[in-house]
Structure formats: C-alpha cells, structure tokens
Design a protein around this motif. Structure first.
Motif, PDB file in Angstrom:
ATOM      1  N   ILE A 177       0.822  -1.211   0.000  1.00 34.90           N
ATOM      2  CA  ILE A 177       0.000   0.000   0.000  1.00 34.90           C
ATOM      3  C   ILE A 177       0.856   1.261   0.000  1.00 34.90           C
ATOM      4  O   ILE A 177       0.519   2.255  -0.648  1.00 34.90           O
ATOM      5  CB  ILE A 177      -0.978   0.005   1.196  1.00 34.90           C
ATOM      6  CG1 ILE A 177      -1.967   1.177   1.089  1.00 34.90           C
ATOM      7  CG2 ILE A 177      -0.240   0.042   2.519  1.00 34.90           C
ATOM      8  CD1 ILE A 177      -2.927   1.070  -0.039  1.00 34.90           C
ATOM      9  N   HIS A 178       1.974   1.236   0.702  1.00 35.58           N
ATOM     10  CA  HIS A 178       2.821   2.433   0.769  1.00 35.58           C
ATOM     11  C   HIS A 178       3.530   2.675  -0.569  1.00 35.58           C
ATOM     12  O   HIS A 178       3.710   3.822  -0.991  1.00 35.58           O
ATOM     13  CB  HIS A 178       3.835   2.303   1.905  1.00 35.58           C
ATOM     14  CG  HIS A 178       3.211   2.081   3.238  1.00 35.58           C
ATOM     15  ND1 HIS A 178       2.187   2.857   3.711  1.00 35.58           N
ATOM     16  CD2 HIS A 178       3.453   1.147   4.206  1.00 35.58           C
ATOM     17  CE1 HIS A 178       1.816   2.426   4.906  1.00 35.58           C
ATOM     18  NE2 HIS A 178       2.572   1.395   5.232  1.00 35.58           N
ATOM     19  N   ARG A 179       3.918   1.586  -1.246  1.00 38.67           N
ATOM     20  CA  ARG A 179       4.565   1.733  -2.559  1.00 38.67           C
ATOM     21  C   ARG A 179       3.537   2.217  -3.588  1.00 38.67           C
ATOM     22  O   ARG A 179       3.859   3.035  -4.455  1.00 38.67           O
ATOM     23  CB  ARG A 179       5.187   0.404  -2.973  1.00 38.67           C
ATOM     24  CG  ARG A 179       6.143   0.509  -4.165  1.00 38.67           C
ATOM     25  CD  ARG A 179       6.945  -0.769  -4.333  1.00 38.67           C
ATOM     26  NE  ARG A 179       7.847  -0.991  -3.211  1.00 38.67           N
ATOM     27  CZ  ARG A 179       9.052  -0.431  -3.103  1.00 38.67           C
ATOM     28  NH1 ARG A 179       9.495   0.373  -4.065  1.00 38.67           N
ATOM     29  NH2 ARG A 179       9.819  -0.675  -2.070  1.00 38.67           N
ATOM     30  N   ILE A 180       2.300   1.713  -3.488  1.00 40.20           N
ATOM     31  CA  ILE A 180       1.243   2.179  -4.399  1.00 40.20           C
ATOM     32  C   ILE A 180       0.997   3.667  -4.185  1.00 40.20           C
ATOM     33  O   ILE A 180       0.885   4.443  -5.140  1.00 40.20           O
ATOM     34  CB  ILE A 180      -0.067   1.383  -4.162  1.00 40.20           C
ATOM     35  CG1 ILE A 180       0.089  -0.039  -4.674  1.00 40.20           C
ATOM     36  CG2 ILE A 180      -1.248   2.067  -4.837  1.00 40.20           C
ATOM     37  CD1 ILE A 180      -1.120  -0.913  -4.422  1.00 40.20           C
ATOM     38  N   THR A 181       0.905   4.068  -2.916  1.00 38.90           N
ATOM     39  CA  THR A 181       0.676   5.484  -2.608  1.00 38.90           C
ATOM     40  C   THR A 181       1.815   6.339  -3.146  1.00 38.90           C
ATOM     41  O   THR A 181       1.598   7.398  -3.753  1.00 38.90           O
ATOM     42  CB  THR A 181       0.540   5.681  -1.085  1.00 38.90           C
ATOM     43  OG1 THR A 181      -0.602   4.970  -0.622  1.00 38.90           O
ATOM     44  CG2 THR A 181       0.396   7.151  -0.737  1.00 38.90           C
ATOM     45  N   ALA A 182       3.056   5.878  -2.952  1.00 38.93           N
ATOM     46  CA  ALA A 182       4.217   6.631  -3.449  1.00 38.93           C
ATOM     47  C   ALA A 182       4.163   6.750  -4.970  1.00 38.93           C
ATOM     48  O   ALA A 182       4.428   7.818  -5.534  1.00 38.93           O
ATOM     49  CB  ALA A 182       5.504   5.945  -3.018  1.00 38.93           C
ATOM     50  N   SER A 183       3.806   5.658  -5.623  1.00 39.41           N
ATOM     51  CA  SER A 183       3.725   5.666  -7.085  1.00 39.41           C
ATOM     52  C   SER A 183       2.719   6.699  -7.567  1.00 39.41           C
ATOM     53  O   SER A 183       2.989   7.454  -8.504  1.00 39.41           O
ATOM     54  CB  SER A 183       3.343   4.272  -7.587  1.00 39.41           C
ATOM     55  OG  SER A 183       3.081   4.295  -8.971  1.00 39.41           O
TER      56      SER A 183
END
Length: 871
Positions: A676-682
C-alpha cells in the motif's frame, strides 16, 4: 474602630482567574476554572481583610455610554471567550448561595458601581478595600480606600496593594492624575486608545509637570519632545475621549442598602451543594456543614442477623433489578463483628425502599453472602454494580447477560472523565448530593441504591445515544474477557529479566564514560540543568533554548543535534537504556507474583477513543523501536508444553480509513493485495510502481499514517526533515490521489462542530469540546481529534470484537490455550502445543471476520518459544 467593606470587581477577577488557571471542567462538561480561581481569591481576601461588609459588582452586558463612545472610534469590544462567558451566571449563583451581596445596573459598568460605593462608604466613615485586576481603579485610592490588584500565576495568587501614596510612589502621579496619565498613554486592555506616539514615559513626564491633559493642551507648543506636542495637537479629540473612557463615575445613581452587604456565614448548605456539583472537593473542607439529607436515607437498613438477611435475599429473588456492591473488611466498620475472606459485607438494593447494608460477622459468613448475591445475579433481569471486573473473583459470576456495569455505561456516555465513581453517577444522573463524611454503612447503601436506580437512567441514555448495542454486545462481555486475561497473566522468566537488567547496566556504564570523555568532564547526565550547561555553554553547541530553569534538553531539541554531534547521540542512547532498565528490567520484577506470572490490569474506561489500556505494569508500552528494547520480550515465556502465538492486524487503521472514506483508489489498492505504501508513493509522486525508491516509500508511509492522525504540514515536515512547503505539497498531492479521504475528514470535522461529537462504525461517541474553544491551538487539536477518533475508535472496537470471539471460542471448545495479552493491534495466545493449529485457525477467523469492511482485514501471525520470537 472603623468598619470595613470589601468591593470586588466581579468580571475583572473572573477574567483574571480564567486566564491565570488551566482549564477545568466538571462532570457535566461545564468550564469551572474561572469560578474556582475567583473563589480562591475571595477566600484569600476575606482572610486577610476580615471585613464586616462585602459586595461584588458586575458589568451588565447591555451597552454602556462608554461602550458606545468607544464603538464610534474603533468598533466593539473583543467578545468574551465562550468558556468564560458560561461561568458568569455560575459565579453569580454561587455568590447568592453564599449570601454575598451582588450589584449590577444597566448603563453602568462595574467600576462605576465600585467608584460610587467606595465614595459613599468612605464618606460614611468606613475603610474600603477594592479588589480588581483593572488598574483604572487606582484613581479611587485615598487614605481610606485601598486598591488591591490580584495576580494569578501558576495557580498561586499574589496581591499588590495601593493607597493614594502608593499610587504616587509607583506612577509619580496622584490617583486623580492617573486618569490623565491613562488618557495620554492609553490602555489596550481597557480599550482606551490614548494619544498616538505618546508612551508611558512621555505621558508621565507631561502629567507630573502639568497635572492634567487640559493644562498640557494649554501649553501644547512647549511640550517635549516635539513629536508629543504634535501628537496632542493633532489628536486632542482622542485625548479627551480617552480621559472620559478612563474616568470612573463616583456619583452614579443606583439602589443600594449597606445592610444588605453585611457579611454573615458564607459557608451555607446551599453553597456546599454548589461546591459539590462543581467538584471543588478541596474547598469543601472550609464548610462546617453536612449536605442536606436525602429522603432515600430514610430507607437505609443495616443488617447483622442471618435470619433477616435470609428474608431479604428471598424477597430479592422476585426483583427485576438488583443494585449491589461488595465492600472490604475495614477497621471502622462495625468492629464488634468478626469477618472472614477480607469481605466486610455487601450492599443490596432492589427497590426505592429496599436498601440494605448486610455485614459479615457472627453467623453471617462472607462466603455465604457472596454465594447468595451470585444467585440473585443469576435470577434477576439486571444485576447492576460499579466496576464489576474488580469483584468477579469474589462472585464467581459467569452469567454476563444479566450484568450491568455502571462504570462502563457512564464511561461510554462521557469518555473524557477521569473516574466514574458512584458519587459522580448519583450527582449527575440522580441529582443526589452525597456527603463525604457519611458513616460507612450509609455509603454502602448509597452505592447499592445508585447502582439500582442509576442503571435504568444510564440504560435509557445509552439507547438515546445509539450506544445500547455497543454496551451489551461489546463492552459488557469485554468485562469478562479482560477479567480472564488478568487471571491468566503472562509468565516471566525472572533470571532472564535480571540478566537483561545487568546487560543494560553494562551498556549504561560504558555510555557514561564515553559521554564524559566527549564532554571533557564528569557531570550528572540525568540532570537537565547540568547537561544543558555542558552542551550549550561548555561545548557551545548551537540551538540552546534558555528557560527559567536552564537550557532545554528535551528529546526534540537533542534529536536535531544528534546527527552532527556524537555526544548528543550518546546522551539520547543513554536515556533510552536508562529508561529500559528502570521501567522494565527493574520495574517488571516487582510485578512477578508467586506463580511466576505478571497479572496486570486491563482498563476499558481510560482512553477517550475506546482503546484498552494496560497498567500495573503497562505492558502495552514495551519498546519496539530499538533492538535492545525489543529484546525485553524474550523474558516473556509460555508454560512448559505451550508456545506463544502472536497475531497482529496489518494496517488496521488505514483499512478502516479506506472503508469509512469509501475512496475508490484506496479500496482498489488494498484489494490488489499489494504494498500500500509503494502504491501510494507511485500515485502521489507520479512514478511507475517498480521505480519507487525506498525514500519515496518511507515518505508515502509517513503521509499514509499521518493522515489518519490529522497531521499538519508542519508535523509532516518535522517527521520527514523537509520544508513545510514540501510537506504541504505532499499532503495536497495525497488528497488529489485519494479525494474521498479529504471529503471524509472534512465531513468528520463538520459533524463534530455541529453535533459536538464524532462516532465510530459501531456507534461509539467521542465528544470534541475543543472545537468550541476560543483558543486556536485547542480548536486545531479538536479538528485532529475529529479526524482521528472515528478511525482509531473503530479499530479499537474491531479489536474488542476479535478478543471476545477468540476468548469465547477457546472457552467453548474447552481448550487449554488462553488469551494472555492485548497490545494495540496485537493479540498474544499462550497455546497448548497440541492445540496450536486450532488456535491459529481461531485467530484468523475471529480477527479477520470481526468486521465486514469494504477492504479485507488481514493479520500477521507467528509462533515462538518467547514473545520476541512470536512477534
């Protein structure tokens, strides 16, 4: 000998007290700090002055001549803070109850009333003491009129005294000339504009030479410095208006009979009742009165014969509601009767006229009493007690459907209080004022009666507030689950704990020597004062903030220096180790009981959000950020033949946020079961998922979790060590990515402002009184609470539901495995080895199915030979 009258400027002293004391509220949510401070000052003045007469003057909110005059120049006065405004009628009611004369008159300000009364009383041969925070009243000082100006600092009251000579000595002008001094220099606190460019020093020089503004104006060309001459010439109209504003009228017409101000006994029964309602407990000792007897006391009965007790229990079997309490054996309760099992007896009530204190002793055994009470609990429709968990061991009660814990019910209705005693519930729900000095048997009867009568009132309020189901389906069953956990306890390996402490001691000693070497001297590292001198004076490190007690060495100050100065980094490390040793290595040892286990307390009526807290010891505060801190978990071990199974919710608050906000992007991200954090960063930083850097992911993680807590751009900038502008851009981009979250958070704040509270998915209410504060910081805090409480509270409710399900399944299946700890989003099971797979199955089913959200609830689960391995 001259008689003396004390005249008090009501609004002025109330205002001083309000801003001089921290905010206080009583159980009804009424702000009381101004009233409390006013009374404290009043008592101090009366003790010092010993007057024969007393009057308190108040402003009337209707506009006076001076209000209107000033409004023409510069609008209206600054409105009174709402928290202060609501206390004005309260202090008037309290003073009336104390028999103290108050006076107010439309068209006249309080200082005009005081000015007129001080002149009248002095002319009649009396000494006068005027109490006010307003220095305008110094103009009233004479040989027989003393002006007393209180100051409240850190809860303490200091008073400055002024007769006419004192005014002259302090300000170099006479009391009459003081009016002209204020006319020139102005006073923003009193809305007196003064003359621009003329300050106190210049004004004092002008008035000491010319004695009035009129005389000064006649010599305006001669005034020094020239800018003062120019200012008075150009702004003469302001000087005249300012003098009128500053002048107190001493010949006002209003009705007043001196005998009405005669001071009698102010410690009346009526006043005592007010002090109780306002919860001014430390002021009650001044009263040599008892609270008015309540009619219910006529039905109190003390029972010491078994035959009568048997009759009472037989009658109670037909009651639909039983109110009860269990009291301990104490020295001052009927010492002629022997007692056993540490139980002094019980309080019992099952009707308005059936209220009993049944004492153990003689042929009444404590065990028999408890058994009879337990039987009543099984048979009645409602069994009501305060703090039920505390006595479950005595009652051996398992019929939880019959139980009503008034402490829990009162907490749900007002989770912002510190305690929920029967005296509070009696006062708030039944309008019963209970005297502190009652005999023990009366207190027992009152508690049982309040449990009986109060349970119905609280139940109706729970239904009205939409929290009845929350109470019956979650909070009441939780009482029994927490009791089970406390009885289970958790095993601690004492030798390993001792070894851990010794290891910390070695680390601390080594760090001490390194710090001394870096500092070039030996000093007390635990002394903030000595540490501040070493760092900011001797070593000349930057960023030293001087306070009254020395340099600040708070964590936030040192953390900014630590990356560049090794000595500071070592001080922070030293503090962490020292806390680990004192709080955990040494502190936990004292809680290990004879069975080798720690039986801590789990509290459900402490936090405003609904989270469970842990005390004696606080096992929810075990360090997790540093490896040596996490190592403390190794000393927590299961019994032989058992293993720990640890299950931890994955990002439960973010998942709750996704559900509550309904944001399609966040819901989709969770359904993809990706990072979820990588998706948000993306999405926030507009880079492909596979190209997100570790730093970008860390920043996105901080924003993800920060949003849940209503983080500001300033807070995020501190967390990420970036500029406030960059942080604001992060947050703005985040809300563009997840627009539903912004709508949800804004709606939460709007709802809280309209209703005064926010709710969780399960109906739990969290009041947000801070949103009505006149203080900007308090309102900002209230907005963060309004955003976070629905999320954190819902997560807490889900955890409670999971705990109930897990504990119920373990008991229904008669398993040896047991629930031993709950820490935030984590459950720890001491699992019997042959049952481990079944325990895992129960944890997964009960935790992941605790709530039906738009995104899946997920847990991380591990097993181990100690808590460290399981985590």
């Amino acid at each position: 000998m001259r008689n003396k009258i004390v005249l008090i400027d009501g609004h002025s002293i109330l205002n001083r007290a309000f801003y001089g004391l921290p905010d206080l509220t009583n159980a009804d949510g009424l702000h009381t700090n101004a009233v409390y401070g006013f009374l404290t000052i009043l008592f101090k003045i009366l003790e010092e002055e010993q007057p024969q007469y007393l009057t308190v003057a108040f402003d009337v909110h209707a506009p006076t001549f001076r209000h209107e005059m000033y409004a023409e120049y510069k609008g209206t006065r600054k409105p009174m803070a709402e928290e202060l405004r609501q206390q004005v009628p309260v202090i008037k009611e309290v003073l009336q109850a104390m028999g103290i004369k108050t006076v107010e008159c439309a068209g006249l300000e309080a200082d005009d009333l005081i000015g007129t009364l001080s002149k009248r009383c002095e002319e009649s041969g009396m000494d006068v003491s005027v109490i006010s925070g307003d220095r305008d009243l110094l103009q009233l000082a004479t040989e027989h009129v003393k002006i007393r100006i209180p100051k409240t600092k850190q809860g303490r009251t200091e008073v400055e005294d002024y007769y006419a000579d004192d005014v002259k000595a302090r300000y170099q002008v006479t009391p009459t000339e003081f009016i002209d001094l204020k006319a020139l220099m102005g006073d923003t606190a009193d809305n007196i504009p003064g003359v621009p460019s003329i300050g106190e020093k210049t004004a004092t020089k002008i008035i000491t030479e010319y004695h009035s503004i009129e005389a000064a104006y006649e010599h305006v060309e001669e005034l020094k410095p020239p800018r003062a001459s120019k200012a008075l010439l150009e702004h003469w109209d302001l000087a005249v208006m300012s003098k009128e504003l500053a002048t107190i009228h001493v010949n006002a017409e209003f009705p007043f009979e001196i005998e009405e101000a005669l001071l009698g006994n102010i410690y009346t029964e009526e006043a005592y009742a007010y002090f109780q309602k306002l919860q001014f407990k430390n002021l009650l000792a001044r009263f040599d009165v008892t609270a008015p007897a309540n009619k219910v006391e006529d039905y109190f009965r003390v029972v010491t014969e078994k035959e009568e007790a048997e009759r009472i229990f037989a009658e109670g079997e037909h009651a639909s509601c039983i109110g009860a309490c269990i009291f301990q054996d104490t020295k001052d309760v009927l010492p002629l009767f022997a007692k056993d099992a540490g139980i002094g007896g019980i309080g019992l009530c099952f009707g308005d006229e059936e209220i009993y204190a049944i004492f153990a002793g003689g042929d009444i055994e404590a065990k028999w009493l408890l058994k009879q009470l337990g039987l009543l609990a099984e048979r009645t429709e409602r069994f009501a007690m305060f703090d039920l968990k505390r006595v479950l061991k005595d009652l051996e009660l398992i019929y939880q459907d019959h139980c009503f814990d008034l402490t829990v019910a009162a907490y749900l209705l007002n989770p912002l209080k510190n305690d929920y005693s029967y005296e509070d519930v009696a006062r708030e729900q039944l309008n019963l004022m209970i005297e502190d000095k009652l005999e023990e048997e009366s207190k027992i009867c009152y508690e049982a009666y309040t449990a009986y009568k109060g349970s119905e009132v609280l139940w109706e309020k729970l239904k009205e507030s939409g929290m009845a189901e929350l109470f019956t389906e979650i909070e009441m069953p939780l009482v029994f689950t927490l009791y089970d956990m406390e009885q289970n306890g958790v095993r601690v390996e004492a030798d390993a704990l001792k070894a851990y402490g010794e290891r910390l001691g070695v680390q601390i000693a080594a760090l001490e020597q390194e710090i001394y070497k870096e500092a070039g001297e030996v000093f007390n590292i635990n002394s903030p004062k000595q540490l501040g001198v070493v760092l900011f004076e001797n070593l000349k490190l930057p960023g030293g903030k001087k306070t009254k007690t020395g340099y600040s060495t708070a964590a936030d100050v040192l953390e900014k220096l630590a990356p560049d100065y090794p000595v500071v980094a070592k001080v922070l490390e030293y503090r962490q180790y020292a806390k680990l040793k004192s709080t955990y290595a040494d502190g936990l040892a004292g809680y290990i009981q004879e069975d080798g286990r720690i039986h801590g307390k789990f509290n459900q009526t402490i936090t405003a959000t609904g989270r469970i807290s842990s005390t004696e010891p606080n096992l929810q505060n075990i360090p997790v950020r540093m490896e040596l801190g996490r190592m403390i978990r190794k000393v927590f071990i299961p019994e032989d033949g058992y293993e720990f199974v640890d299950a931890d919710y994955s990002q439960i608050e973010l998942r709750v946020l996704a559900h509550c906000s309904g944001d399609s992007h966040l819901i989709a991200a969770y359904k993809e079961e990706s990072d979820i954090h990588r998706i948000t960063a993306s999405q926030v930083f507009h880079v492909p998922f596979d190209e997100v850097t570790d730093q970008q992911r860390r920043n996105a993680k901080a924003v993800n979790f920060g949003i849940v807590y209503g983080i500001s751009s300033f807070g995020l900038s501190q967390d990420l060590s970036i500029t406030r502008k960059e942080a604001a851009q992060y947050i703005e981009d985040y809300f563009k990515t997840y627009p539903g979250i912004k709508v949800f958070l804004d709606d939460a704040v709007r709802h809280a402002k309209e209703k005064g509270y926010v709710t969780t998915l399960f109906g739990r209410r969290r009041p947000v009184p801070e949103l009505a504060s006149s203080n900007f910081m308090q309102r900002s805090f209230g907005e963060r609470v309004a955003m976070n409480a629905p999320i954190q509270g819902t997560a807490a409710d889900i955890m409670k539901i999971a705990m109930l399900g897990v504990n119920r399944r373990l008991k229904e299946q008669r398993m040896k495995s047991r629930l031993v700890l709950q820490v935030h989003d984590e459950l720890l099971i001491e699992a019997y080895q042959p049952e481990i797979e079944e325990v895992k199955k129960i944890l997964k089913e009960e935790m992941e199915q605790a709530a039906d959200l738009k995104v899946p609830l997920e847990i991380d689960m591990h097993t181990g030979a100690n808590w460290y391995e399981a985590k």
